[in-house]
Design an enzyme around this catalytic site. Structure first.
Site, PDB file in Angstrom:
ATOM      1  N   ASP A  22       0.860  -1.184   0.000  1.00 23.10           N
ATOM      2  CA  ASP A  22       0.000   0.000   0.000  1.00 23.10           C
ATOM      3  C   ASP A  22       0.900   1.238   0.000  1.00 23.10           C
ATOM      4  O   ASP A  22       1.647   1.470   0.960  1.00 23.10           O
ATOM      5  CB  ASP A  22      -0.868  -0.049   1.268  1.00 23.10           C
ATOM      6  CG  ASP A  22      -1.771   1.168   1.412  1.00 23.10           C
ATOM      7  OD1 ASP A  22      -1.567   2.170   0.695  1.00 23.10           O
ATOM      8  OD2 ASP A  22      -2.689   1.099   2.262  1.00 23.10           O
TER       9      ASP A  22
ATOM     10  N   LEU B 230       0.909   5.763 -10.473  1.00 28.90           N
ATOM     11  CA  LEU B 230      -0.406   5.600 -11.104  1.00 28.90           C
ATOM     12  C   LEU B 230      -1.473   5.101 -10.133  1.00 28.90           C
ATOM     13  O   LEU B 230      -2.645   5.054 -10.498  1.00 28.90           O
ATOM     14  CB  LEU B 230      -0.317   4.622 -12.294  1.00 28.90           C
ATOM     15  CG  LEU B 230       0.159   5.240 -13.600  1.00 28.90           C
ATOM     16  CD1 LEU B 230       1.671   5.336 -13.636  1.00 28.90           C
ATOM     17  CD2 LEU B 230      -0.344   4.455 -14.797  1.00 28.90           C
TER      18      LEU B 230
ATOM     19  N   LYS C 144      13.002  11.095  -4.474  1.00 30.18           N
ATOM     20  CA  LYS C 144      14.056  12.004  -4.001  1.00 30.18           C
ATOM     21  C   LYS C 144      15.246  11.194  -3.481  1.00 30.18           C
ATOM     22  O   LYS C 144      16.398  11.463  -3.824  1.00 30.18           O
ATOM     23  CB  LYS C 144      13.474  12.895  -2.899  1.00 30.18           C
ATOM     24  CG  LYS C 144      14.483  13.758  -2.187  1.00 30.18           C
ATOM     25  CD  LYS C 144      13.763  14.700  -1.231  1.00 30.18           C
ATOM     26  CE  LYS C 144      14.712  15.252  -0.198  1.00 30.18           C
ATOM     27  NZ  LYS C 144      14.729  14.481   1.055  1.00 30.18           N
TER      28      LYS C 144
ATOM     29  N   TYR D 270     -11.602  12.806  -4.988  1.00 25.92           N
ATOM     30  CA  TYR D 270     -10.716  12.505  -6.115  1.00 25.92           C
ATOM     31  C   TYR D 270     -10.045  13.784  -6.622  1.00 25.92           C
ATOM     32  O   TYR D 270      -8.818  13.875  -6.704  1.00 25.92           O
ATOM     33  CB  TYR D 270     -11.534  11.844  -7.227  1.00 25.92           C
ATOM     34  CG  TYR D 270     -10.690  11.364  -8.380  1.00 25.92           C
ATOM     35  CD1 TYR D 270      -9.742  10.359  -8.217  1.00 25.92           C
ATOM     36  CD2 TYR D 270     -10.855  11.912  -9.646  1.00 25.92           C
ATOM     37  CE1 TYR D 270      -8.975   9.921  -9.288  1.00 25.92           C
ATOM     38  CE2 TYR D 270     -10.089  11.470 -10.722  1.00 25.92           C
ATOM     39  CZ  TYR D 270      -9.159  10.478 -10.529  1.00 25.92           C
ATOM     40  OH  TYR D 270      -8.399  10.047 -11.591  1.00 25.92           O
TER      41      TYR D 270
ATOM     42  N   LYS E 204      -5.953  14.884  -6.233  1.00 23.56           N
ATOM     43  CA  LYS E 204      -5.071  15.058  -7.398  1.00 23.56           C
ATOM     44  C   LYS E 204      -4.538  16.486  -7.456  1.00 23.56           C
ATOM     45  O   LYS E 204      -3.393  16.711  -7.867  1.00 23.56           O
ATOM     46  CB  LYS E 204      -5.820  14.711  -8.683  1.00 23.56           C
ATOM     47  CG  LYS E 204      -6.158  13.224  -8.817  1.00 23.56           C
ATOM     48  CD  LYS E 204      -4.918  12.361  -9.043  1.00 23.56           C
ATOM     49  CE  LYS E 204      -5.273  10.948  -9.449  1.00 23.56           C
ATOM     50  NZ  LYS E 204      -4.080  10.104  -9.648  1.00 23.56           N
TER      51      LYS E 204
END
Ligand code: UDP
Length: 310
Positions: free
Chosen positions: A57, A74, A106, A146, A150
């Site tokens: 996860d 993704l 990073k 959602y 994003k």
């Protein structure tokens, strides 16, 4: 670039991207916790020596041994039905998952690709939507889990770019379809395909005059790879600008499936965007990418898959 981590690897787009990167000669590590992804999507990838899979996860700390050249994030609950059922997981994967994957990039000094969405434009007041449009999102609305995750993700990517000089890419993905979409995904093309192929009425929400612009999965993957291999650090719309009403889409699907199904109208979900169409001038000029598969061709190429799922 040679060793790449793909989160959401068992999902619709993630699995196609793994296949494509493997065939391009990359070593690929796929990661997924299978909330919405399906391991069978990786059947081809598992045959490749250059592929490995982590059941993890991404909202939890991610450890990957060895070097990584790119991290492609993704993982996401991208279907309106799934994010309505799992709003907290949706927010976490867009926010915490983006933070963890950025931290990993990073640490490894890897290029980072974030898959954002046309939903950052919300219910847009300009059509088509260029990358410079700032959007019309209700932060407390039913789709906000959602959209806002994003938007926050993009902001976090920007911060890592500015603060840590991370090499970043941001793809704003518009509606995409093709094989490997779940039949219970709830999105319009799997719903209509399932209904048309089983002789049930197609459920058009509202009057069906709302628009979407549908991109075939192969074109989308080409666009994402072109973006990854470019040096464009600002967001780029990736989608097909061929805009259609949902009524037109229903007619197309009845036609390509040669179905006798009728059409019933159901209530429009709250805050369903009225229009959506990408302005892809930037992708055309900076990535030299343009989608090639027409809606009819793409639907025809998808039928066999949907038939097998029924
Ligand atoms: N839609 C529809 N019937 C369905 C599923 C969806 O008319 O069975 C409509 C939905 O209201 C929206 C459009 O199709 O206007 C695209 O919906 P989808 O869930 O595929 O994705 P969205 O673009 O809204 O994220």
């Amino acid at each position: 670039m040679s060793r790449i981590l793909v989160t959401g690897a068992a999902g619709f787009l993630g699995s196609f991207l793994c296949d494509r990167l493997l065939s391009d000669g990359y070593e690929v590590i796929g990661m997924d916790n299978r909330v919405s992804g399906q391991i069978k999507n990786l059947d081809d990838a598992f045959y490749q020596d250059q592929f490995s899979f982590y059941d993890h996860d991404v909202t939890e700390f991610i450890h990957v041994a060895g070097e990584l050249d790119a991290v492609l994030h993704l993982a996401s609950l991208a279907s309106p039905v799934f994010y309505r059922d799992h709003p907290i997981k949706t927010l976490k994967v867009g926010a915490l998952g983006t933070h963890k994957t950025l931290g990993l990039a990073k640490e490894k000094d890897a290029t980072y690709l974030f898959t954002s969405t046309s939903e950052v434009y919300g219910d847009p007041e300009v059509n088509p939507q260029p990358e410079s449009y700032r959007g019309n999102v209700d932060p407390y609305g039913p789709r906000s889990c959602y959209d806002e995750s994003k938007r926050y993700g993009e902001s976090l990517v920007r911060a890592y770019r500015d603060k840590h000089d991370l090499d970043v890419r941001v793809a704003r993905i518009f509606n995409t379809y093709g094989p490997r979409m779940r039949l219970d995904d709830g999105r319009v093309i799997p719903n209509f395909m399932k209904q048309a192929l089983t002789g049930r009425d197609l459920t058009v929400y509202g009057d069906g005059e709302q628009t979407r612009s549908f991109c075939y999965v192969e074109d989308m993957i080409d666009g994402l790879v072109a973006l990854l291999e470019s040096s464009v650090q600002d967001p780029v719309n990736i989608g097909n600008p061929d805009e259609r009403t949902i009524n037109e889409l229903a007619d197309f699907i009845l036609d390509v499936t040669e179905s006798d199904s009728g059409i019933t109208h159901e209530e429009l979900p709250p805050q369903d965007p009225q229009v959506r169409r990408p302005d892809i001038s930037k992708a055309r000029s900076e990535l030299n990418w343009t989608p090639e598969v027409t809606l009819r061709e793409g639907l025809e190429m998808s039928i066999e898959y949907f038939v097998q799922q029924i």
